[in-house]
Each structure stands twice: as C-alpha cells, then as structure tokens.
Design a protein around this motif. Structure first.
Motif, PDB file in Angstrom:
ATOM      1  N   TYR A  39       0.695  -1.170   0.020  1.00 29.56           N
ATOM      2  CA  TYR A  39       0.069  -0.204   0.007  1.00 29.56           C
ATOM      3  C   TYR A  39       0.887   1.302  -0.169  1.00 29.56           C
ATOM      4  O   TYR A  39       0.820   1.958  -0.753  1.00 29.56           O
ATOM      5  N   LEU A  40       1.980   1.405   0.825  1.00 35.76           N
ATOM      6  CA  LEU A  40       2.702   2.329   1.025  1.00 35.76           C
ATOM      7  C   LEU A  40       3.507   2.557  -0.537  1.00 35.76           C
ATOM      8  O   LEU A  40       3.606   3.752  -0.736  1.00 35.76           O
ATOM      9  N   LEU A  42       2.495   1.594  -3.480  1.00 34.66           N
ATOM     10  CA  LEU A  42       1.518   2.105  -4.350  1.00 34.66           C
ATOM     11  C   LEU A  42       1.312   3.655  -4.196  1.00 34.66           C
ATOM     12  O   LEU A  42       0.836   4.253  -5.128  1.00 34.66           O
ATOM     13  N   GLU A  43       0.959   3.982  -3.082  1.00 30.64           N
ATOM     14  CA  GLU A  43       0.304   5.195  -2.652  1.00 30.64           C
ATOM     15  C   GLU A  43       1.248   6.269  -2.868  1.00 30.64           C
ATOM     16  O   GLU A  43       0.905   7.378  -3.742  1.00 30.64           O
ATOM     17  N   THR A  44       2.754   5.944  -2.741  1.00 30.96           N
ATOM     18  CA  THR A  44       3.712   6.919  -3.269  1.00 30.96           C
ATOM     19  C   THR A  44       3.694   7.020  -4.830  1.00 30.96           C
ATOM     20  O   THR A  44       4.183   7.995  -5.401  1.00 30.96           O
ATOM     21  N   SER A  45       3.719   5.867  -5.394  1.00 29.56           N
ATOM     22  CA  SER A  45       4.163   5.932  -6.785  1.00 29.56           C
ATOM     23  C   SER A  45       2.955   5.995  -7.968  1.00 29.56           C
ATOM     24  O   SER A  45       3.241   6.152  -8.872  1.00 29.56           O
ATOM     25  N   MET A  46       1.734   6.100  -7.079  1.00 32.08           N
ATOM     26  CA  MET A  46       0.373   6.062  -8.066  1.00 32.08           C
ATOM     27  C   MET A  46       0.511   7.747  -8.616  1.00 32.08           C
ATOM     28  O   MET A  46       0.039   7.930  -9.770  1.00 32.08           O
ATOM     29  N   GLN A  47       0.947   8.486  -7.860  1.00 29.02           N
ATOM     30  CA  GLN A  47       1.068  10.083  -8.147  1.00 29.02           C
ATOM     31  C   GLN A  47       1.900  10.099  -9.366  1.00 29.02           C
ATOM     32  O   GLN A  47       1.608  10.742 -10.354  1.00 29.02           O
ATOM     33  N   SER A  50       0.216   8.689 -12.249  1.00 28.22           N
ATOM     34  CA  SER A  50      -0.985   9.608 -12.889  1.00 28.22           C
ATOM     35  C   SER A  50      -0.368  10.757 -13.742  1.00 28.22           C
ATOM     36  O   SER A  50      -0.770  10.878 -14.725  1.00 28.22           O
TER      37      SER A  50
END
Ligand SMILES: Nc1ncnc2c1ncn2[C@@H]1O[C@H](COP(=O)(O)OP(=O)(O)OP(=O)(O)O)[C@@H](O)[C@H]1O
Ligand SMILES: [Mg+2]
Lengths: 318, 309
Positions: A39-40, A42-47, A50
């Motif tokens: 989760y950590l 994905l949370e940081t790399s999703m930005q 996108s």
C-alpha cells in the motif's frame, strides 16, 4: 517415498498447528505487513504514474513492486523459519514427549523430516496466502505467473535450508530458547560471512586477473540464498529491474549468454544460473544437516558392521 | 521374555547400573523395587531402546535392544516415569497419533483406541483435550498409549506415582486384566506393599545392583523369616520398649508415634506369652496384632544391610 508423505509426525504436527491461534495470528500479521508495504509503495508511486503515465513507467513500477514484495517475503521467511524449526526437537524434549516418539518404530530421520516438512508447509501456506497480493503486480505487467511460481519454489528451497539449520540447533541444544538464539546467530552470521568472504575473494581475483572479462563468482556466494534471490529477481526483470547482482559487479552481464564464467562450481552455474546453483548447494547442505540431526537424535546408535548378513537378505527379497 | 545379562551403564565415571542380571518370564508381573537413584529408570530406558548400555546385553523376546531396536520397539510398551502431552490434541487423537506412528491402519487404530479408552476408564474423555486432563488421567492415557500396538512386554516406570488411592486400585485392576490377557509386565514402584500383591516376582535393586530377586513369597520368607507385630499403646512407650528389649525372641523394634512395630523370631504360639508379659507389667496396650511381613520392611532391611557392607 510414500511413507515420507504419510508421515505421522507431519500429520500430527499439522493438526496441532492448524488448530492453534498462533498460526492464525501469524498468517494475519504476515499478510498485514505485506499489505502495508504494498500500500505504501502504491500510494507514493501512483502519483508518479498518474502524472507521467506511460507503458514503460507502469512496467517499471510493476517490477519495483514485485521486487519489494519478493524481498520482504524473503526476509519474513528467514525471520520466521528459525522460530518455527528451532523448537521442533528441543520442544519435544522439554515437553517430555520425545522419548515417547523415539520408542515407536519411527526412524529418527522420519521424525526430523516430519518436523521439517511441517515447517515447510507453514511457509507454503504463507506464500499461498500472499498470492492475491502478488497478483497486484499483474496489473502493471512485466511479470508472468510463472515468475511467481519460480520465486515461490526458491522460497521453499530457502526455507528448507534455513529450517535445516534450525532443526540442527534444536537437536544440539537442550532448550528451545538456546536453540532459537543459536539458530538466528548462525543464520545471520552465515549470511554476513558468506557475503564478506565472497566479496573479498572477488576483489582478490580481480587484483590477480586485471584483464579478465568474464564473470567470476566466488563459492561462498552460493551458500547465501540472498544472492540467489537477487539473481533470480534480476533475471526475471530482464536485468533491468534495478536489482540483480549489481552488488557483485555482475548484473545483467550474467544474462547475456556465452560469458566466460570462473570460480567454484562455474560449470554448474553455466547450466543452472547463479540462483539454480545456489539452490542446489544449499539443498545439499540442508540434506546433510538433516541426516546429521537424525543421527544425533537417534537414541541407540550402532555402527552396523556385523549385520551385513541381514542386509543382503533384504536385498535379495527386493 | 526379558533377559538382562551383566548390564552395566556408566555416566562418565558414575556407575548407575552395575553388572545387573535378571530374567522376567513370559506372562509374569515383575516388580522392580529400589530406593531413589538405584538405577531402575536407567535399566528400563535401556530395555526400551532409549539408552545404550555401556556393556552387557538386554534381550526382549529374543531380540537384542542394540542390534534390533525396531523389532524390540514393536514388542514393548513403555511408560516413562515423567512424560508430557501435546497441547491441542484430544485424547482420541493422541492415541491415534501414536497408533499411526506404529504404522497401524486408520480404521484399526480407531477401534483399538476406543477399546483402550474403555479399558483405562477414559471413554467419557475421548474428545477432551489431553492437556486438560488431570495428572492421574494423563497417566492412564499414557498407559493406553503404550498398549496401542498390542505389545507383549509392558515396561511401566512408576505408573502409580501421582495417582490417588482410588486410581491406584483401578490401575491394579487394569494391570490384573492385562496380566490375564497374557502380557508380561515389568513395573517399578516405590509403593512396595502394592507390588507384593500384584507381582509374581520382584527384584530389589540398589546402587545399580540386584540385591535380591525371585518369587515374592520366597523372598518374604527368606529375608524376614519371622513375624511382625504391631503394638499400640496409650502411654508408657519407653517402659514397653525396655521390656521388649529383654525378650530374647524380639529382633528389632521400630517406634512410630504411639505404635511399636517389632520383629519377632518366634512362631504364632509364642506370641501370647509376649502379650502376657506386657500386660502383666501394666503396659497400657490397646491393640496387639500380627501383620504379615510386608515388602516395605523387607526392602528396608535389604537396603540397610547393603549400606552396612
Ligand atoms: N543422564 C544422566 N547423567 C548422569 N547421571 C545420571 C543420568 N541419569 C541418571 N543418572 C544417575 O544414575 C543413577 C540412577 O538413576 P535412575 O534414574 O535410574 O534411578 P531410579 O532407580 O529410577 O530412581 P528413582 O526411584 O528416583 O526414579 C542416579 O544416581 C542418577 O543420578
Ligand atoms: Mg526412576
């Protein structure tokens, strides 16, 4: 062979294990750690994704997530397995159930193997439970289901090797606490010593052969499953995943075929790759450790020199 | 059934079993008696293939424990003095687990386990977790466990310790039943009086040596060869002792609270003059009874003699 998997120690152990709350809590804790890390990440790399979303970036992210999950799972297994195995024999001794087991016709090897296999099935359970998490990686591409299966097989081999050290300590030391501490010390010391020794041998080799253009892999590296893991991950990500054996100065060079290889067991590494050779070496050592453990557990040890008569009789029956 | 020959077990320099030889006949119950540290457990563990002897041999049903331990293990049921149980296992599963260890097929071992739970009176506990059972129940369960593979020889190391008097009587009945089933039993105990009723023969072991062994009745006669009389007094203990000391047939006197126990070398008909003498001297006797020489006293005597040597 059939008797191995029809092992009463294994069956009993599984029954007891699967009933205990500790197992359930462990699986839950294990998944929670893995999930938190995924989760950590994905949370940081999703930005990033996108903002600059493209196929390549997505693939790199997938590989990174895969690598992180794989390394974390590897570390968790290394941390959990000694605790699982180091109490196996000493615990029976402490509970005063070992004698009852030893005076049955079960061979001491069957007892030791039963303990080993039950710890392995625990690892298998953990890895299977983590499959849904791993399948997140498929969203990004870059990793095939077969890669994950190979990785899990490597985990089992690692668990087998690390577990055999735990069992060996459990046999040598009377108390579970001592055995567990000893197992952790041995495992982490081995991990560090093999790395340092391997690195030292590599630099020695480089000093002596300044013009060598192939790959030299020092034998101690084959004793360390972390090397195998990084090699495997590097190979699976096509040498571009950022890991691989860059620490050894080998990295992707390894995966271009036809590289001259030297060092201990290079003949095997040429066929099986570094992680394959690593698997073979640690499995062989694990089997030797288990055989020694079985020998030590055996209450009455006789060197059968005078019973060759009976052995030959057995052979003629078969 | 069990033949021990010149058995020696040394721990470093300490000799735990010292040239011990004995034989247990098929179908017999053999009581193995001795003070703490005599070497009973050591001998039994060797017979159960759990310990290697320093020298000498032990044979069970003709198989040497060192040369053919697996065959020996199929012949014996061993119940150790101290043992543990697994948590998270029910009584029935516990028996099933050991049955599986002996390679007994599932259906058969389920049937055997049910039968044995009945035998040891734990049928109503079949689905209870083993670690929730009381100590005496665990012991009975362990006895059932040692019977799972229908062994010919039972080696029971102090099976009665930790049992209440009622459970002891029950154990005795179970052992009688097992004897009737034709089992050979080697049993060690501190409760000697119990062994004397139950055993065909006994062996008294001390400092690893067999001091006396043989038929229970013979031992009682040869070792004591005299009567034991219990006298209960209201008062005047010392005066009574002084009078008794003067009697030529009184061999020894033990004092226990208000009770005197004396060894008397005379016959039954020599007893009443003794009582007459005491009463004539105004000793306040409230009870005077002849007891059969009990094993405990035999034991005390034999082991005392040993120490004096
Ligand atoms: N593993 C060991 N190492 C050293 N000495 C031992 C060991 N096991 C037993 N002994 C010694 O051997 C002697 C015999 O012990 P054993 O347990 O056979 O006695 P026992 O007759 O069963 O006594 P008890 O009635 O107390 O059960 C004892 O003096 C004991 O201290
Ligand atoms: Mg004992």
């Amino acid at each position: 062979m059939k008797r191995w998997f029809n092992n009463p120690v294994l069956a009993g152990e599984l029954k007891i294990r699967m009933r205990s709350w500790r197992t359930v809590l462990m699986i839950m804790g294990y998944l929670a750690i893995m999930l938190a890390i995924a989760y950590l990440f994905l949370e940081t790399s999703m930005q990033t994704l996108s903002r600059y979303g493209s196929v390549n970036i997505s693939r790199d992210l997938g590989l990174q997530l895969y690598t992180i999950l794989a390394v974390i799972q590897f570390m968790l297994i290394i941390i959990l397995i000694p605790a699982q195995t180091a109490g196996s024999i000493s615990g029976e001794r402490e509970k005063q159930t070992l004698d009852l087991l030893l005076c049955t016709p079960l061979s001491s090897l069957a007892i030791v193997l039963g303990k080993m296999l039950s710890s392995m099935s625990f690892v298998l359970l953990l890895t299977i439970a983590s499959i849904p998490l791993f399948s997140l990686v498929f969203l990004f591409g870059g990793i095939a289901p077969m890669d994950i299966i190979t990785l899990f097989v490597f985990y089992l081999i690692t668990a087998f090797a690390v577990g055999s050290i735990g069992i060996f300590c459990s046999v040598l030391f009377k108390k579970t606490v001592t055995a567990t501490v000893a197992a952790y010390i041995v495992i982490f010391a081995l991990g560090i010593i093999t790395l340092l020794l391997g690195a030292y041998m590599t630099s020695e080799f480089a000093g002596k052969n300044p013009h060598f253009s192939g790959v030299y892999i020092a034998f101690p590296f084959y004793l360390n499953p972390a090397i195998g893991l990084f090699d495997l991950l590097g190979q699976q990500s096509g040498g571009t995943g950022g890991v691989g054996l860059t620490i050894l100065g080998v990295s992707s060079a390894m995966y271009n075929a036809n590289v001259a290889m030297t060092g201990g067991l290079s003949w095997m590494a040429q066929k099986l790759g570094v992680w394959g050779t690593n698997s073979v070496v640690i499995s062989v050592i694990a089997i030797i450790l288990l055989l020694i453990s079985a020998w030590v557990v055996k209450p009455v040890r006789v060197l059968k020199t005078h019973s060759s008569k009976r052995h030959s009789a057995d052979a003629s029956v078969n | 059934m069990l033949v021990v020959e010149d058995l020696v077990k040394r721990y470093d320099r300490f000799v735990a079993v010292d040239h011990l030889s004995m034989t247990v006949e098929r179908g017999h119950v053999f009581g193995f008696v001795g003070p703490n540290g005599a070497g009973k457990t050591t001998t039994m563990r060797i017979a159960a293939t759990l310990l290697a002897p320093t020298s000498g041999s032990v044979r069970v049903a003709g198989f040497d424990v060192m040369e053919e331990p697996i065959k020996v293990r199929r012949k014996i049921g061993y119940m150790p003095d101290f043992f543990g149980v697994y948590d998270n296992l029910k009584a029935m599963e516990y028996l099933d687990f050991y049955g599986a260890s002996y390679g007994i097929p599932y259906k058969e071992r389920q049937k055997t386990a049910e039968g044995l739970l009945n035998l040891v009176g734990l049928a109503n506990k079949r689905d209870n977790y083993v670690d929730s059972l009381s100590r005496g129940m665990k012991q009975r369960l362990c006895l059932a466990r040692s019977l799972m593979h229908d062994p010919e020889l039972l080696i029971l190391d102090e099976p009665a310790s930790g049992m209440d008097p009622r459970a002891r009587v029950e154990l005795k009945n179970i052992l009688k039943e097992l004897k009737n089933m034709g089992k050979t039993i080697l049993i060690s105990s501190h409760i000697l009086s119990e062994l004397s009723e139950m055993c065909d023969s006994i062996g008294i072991i001390e400092h690893g040596r067999l001091v006396v062994s043989g038929d229970v009745k013979n031992i009682m006669e040869t070792v004591s060869g005299r009567l034991t009389v219990r006298i209960k007094l209201l008062d005047d203990m010392d005066r009574a002792i002084n009078i008794l000391k003067e009697q030529p047939l009184v061999s020894d006197i033990f004092q226990e609270d208000d009770m005197l126990e004396i060894g008397y070398k005379g016959k039954d008909e020599d007893l009443w003059p003794l009582l007459k003498t005491l009463v004539a001297s105004d000793v306040p006797i409230i009870s005077f009874s002849k007891t059969d020489g009990n094993l405990e006293k035999v034991f005390m005597e034999v082991t005392q003699d040993e120490e004096m040597v």
